[in-house]
Enzyme design. Sequence first.
Site, PDB file in Angstrom:
ATOM      1  N   ASP A  76     -15.781  -8.703 -32.276  1.00  0.00           N
ATOM      2  CA  ASP A  76     -17.146  -8.261 -31.989  1.00  0.00           C
ATOM      3  C   ASP A  76     -17.991  -8.476 -33.240  1.00  0.00           C
ATOM      4  OD1 ASP A  76     -19.504  -6.733 -31.673  1.00  0.00           O
ATOM      5  OD2 ASP A  76     -18.512  -5.570 -30.108  1.00  0.00           O
ATOM      6  N   GLU A  92     -17.684 -12.299 -29.599  1.00  0.00           N
ATOM      7  CA  GLU A  92     -18.711 -11.476 -28.934  1.00  0.00           C
ATOM      8  C   GLU A  92     -19.951 -11.283 -29.793  1.00  0.00           C
ATOM      9  OE1 GLU A  92     -17.327  -8.004 -26.885  1.00  0.00           O
ATOM     10  OE2 GLU A  92     -19.005  -6.786 -27.607  1.00  0.00           O
ATOM     11  N   GLU A 122     -24.880  -6.951 -24.633  1.00  0.00           N
ATOM     12  CA  GLU A 122     -25.003  -5.490 -24.706  1.00  0.00           C
ATOM     13  C   GLU A 122     -26.386  -5.056 -25.172  1.00  0.00           C
ATOM     14  OE1 GLU A 122     -21.703  -5.181 -27.713  1.00  0.00           O
ATOM     15  OE2 GLU A 122     -23.001  -3.647 -28.570  1.00  0.00           O
ATOM     16  N   ASP A 141     -24.957  -3.069 -20.973  1.00  0.00           N
ATOM     17  CA  ASP A 141     -24.613  -1.655 -21.124  1.00  0.00           C
ATOM     18  C   ASP A 141     -25.386  -0.932 -20.018  1.00  0.00           C
ATOM     19  OD1 ASP A 141     -23.806   0.512 -23.682  1.00  0.00           O
ATOM     20  OD2 ASP A 141     -25.016   1.190 -21.986  1.00  0.00           O
ATOM     21  N   HIS A 159     -20.623  -3.237 -21.375  1.00  0.00           N
ATOM     22  CA  HIS A 159     -20.380  -2.650 -22.695  1.00  0.00           C
ATOM     23  C   HIS A 159     -20.240  -1.136 -22.535  1.00  0.00           C
ATOM     24  CE1 HIS A 159     -22.236  -0.681 -26.335  1.00  0.00           C
ATOM     25  NE2 HIS A 159     -21.241  -1.357 -26.882  1.00  0.00           N
ATOM     26  N   GLU A 207     -14.236  -2.102 -20.582  1.00  0.00           N
ATOM     27  CA  GLU A 207     -14.090  -1.810 -22.013  1.00  0.00           C
ATOM     28  C   GLU A 207     -13.852  -0.320 -22.225  1.00  0.00           C
ATOM     29  OE1 GLU A 207     -17.568  -2.408 -24.568  1.00  0.00           O
ATOM     30  OE2 GLU A 207     -16.327  -2.056 -26.350  1.00  0.00           O
TER      31      GLU A 207
HETATM   32  C1  LIG Z   1     -17.701  -2.293 -32.736  1.00  0.00           C
HETATM   33  C2  LIG Z   1     -19.098  -2.779 -32.554  1.00  0.00           C
HETATM   34  O1  LIG Z   1     -19.662  -3.080 -33.780  1.00  0.00           O
HETATM   35  C3  LIG Z   1     -19.982  -1.777 -31.826  1.00  0.00           C
HETATM   36  O2  LIG Z   1     -20.009  -0.560 -32.530  1.00  0.00           O
HETATM   37  C4  LIG Z   1     -19.533  -1.531 -30.412  1.00  0.00           C
HETATM   38  C5  LIG Z   1     -19.687  -2.757 -29.579  1.00  0.00           C
HETATM   39  O3  LIG Z   1     -20.485  -3.632 -29.840  1.00  0.00           O
HETATM   40  C6  LIG Z   1     -18.828  -2.923 -28.411  1.00  0.00           C
HETATM   41  O4  LIG Z   1     -18.119  -1.994 -28.051  1.00  0.00           O
HETATM   42  O5  LIG Z   1     -18.866  -3.990 -27.828  1.00  0.00           O
HETATM   43 MG   LIG Z   2     -20.049  -5.482 -28.678  1.00  0.00          MG
END
Ligand SMILES: C[C@H](O)[C@H](O)CC(=O)C(=O)O
Ligand SMILES: [Mg+2]
Length: 394
Positions: free
Chosen positions: A214, A240, A268, A291, A318, A338
């Site tokens: 990510d 991602e 997201e 999301d 997301h 997820e």
């Molecule tokens: C981990 C990522 O930086 C963020 O906090 C969460 C995310 O983008 C995701 O779950 O996809």
């Molecule tokens: Mg992400």
Amino acid sequence: MTLPTIKQVRAYTLRGGGADYHDQGDGHWIDDHIATPMAKYPEYRQSRRSFGINVLGTLVVEVEASDGTVGFAVTTGGELGAFIVERHLARFLEGAKVTDLEKIWDQMYLSTLYYGRKGIVLNTISGVDLALWDLLGKLRQEPVHQLLGGAVRDELQFYATGARPDLAKEMGFIGGKLPLQHGPAEGEEGLRKNLEALATMRERVGDDFWLMLDCWMSLDLNYATRLAQGAHEFGLKWIEEALPPDDYWGYAELRRNVPRGMLVTTGEHEATRWGFRLLLEMGCCDILQPDVGWCGGLTELIRISALADAHNALVVPHGSSVYSYHFVITRTNSPFAEFLMMAPKADEVVPMFHPQLLDEPVPVRGRMRASALDRPGFGVRLNPECALERPYSH
Ligand SMILES: C[C@H](O)[C@H](O)CC(=O)C(=O)O
Ligand SMILES: [Mg+2]
């Protein structure tokens, strides 16, 4: 069947994790040197809270029907969202039929076009929309997934996002998504460290476990392409959100550049059918990741998902906890979900929106039975121990 009308809409704020899942304390993996667009400024590199990733906090929207039934939802939005709900959007709900979801969505979106379209306004519209779905489910005594047409499978399967895919594998998840830690400003050494972290994790999890990266909007096309090429030998399943969300052209090129078989995912921080239409028509990605609490809510996600299906793209939302679970279980083009590991060391499963919700279901051995979602509405309650504030009223 005569259903009640909407009597009142109220908006509250909450701090400390939950729907604003970046609002965590010290020592949490989610704020430990993660690559971001702000990482080109060294002073904002170590912590995302340092540049304000948690300034918004949680927005809680409550919608009360004339018979006293209350639907609610949480999203990221805090005080700004509360203002928009109380001072602007409430007028489109109060007095309306509880079944008027389409009309209310349209009025919320059109009336905010002059300052909205994406970001905080769409987070807020999503929160209101989700509260309406929750209310409708409670009034009909049906879970939201049933209102959406019913489950298409008996259980959900999850991959885990967090710093410890190796532990996620032991916990039964189907894959692990690591946060990328070093951005382009950290140069060749950073790139090497990123690849080393992936290589180490591949060694720990073996060949057959999905590993993803990510990149939280932090890269440029050249770096993302080199990262993807370097990551191929470690079996990276997808890269991602490699680029800033407005760079549709960059995503289209990245998708052409990545090694065969590697997927490009994003979305997201995208909103509405129009934003996702751009991603689809420009060939930006293989998996869309709206999301549910930010893209326009469930009412809009239904449209995004249909559009994606017609483009042969998958939709794997997301985060977004129960709002995502109820949707994913009803869609054939959302084959898995997820799970964000919210334990500070990513070493145990805790509810994604902990501590704000009660009865929030969690995956067991990386899976969740459809029956875990069989309560009216989204099936969760607000935790009375979390202190709500109502900064505005109308
Ligand atoms: C981990 C990522 O930086 C963020 O906090 C969460 C995310 O983008 C995701 O779950 O996809
Ligand atoms: Mg992400």
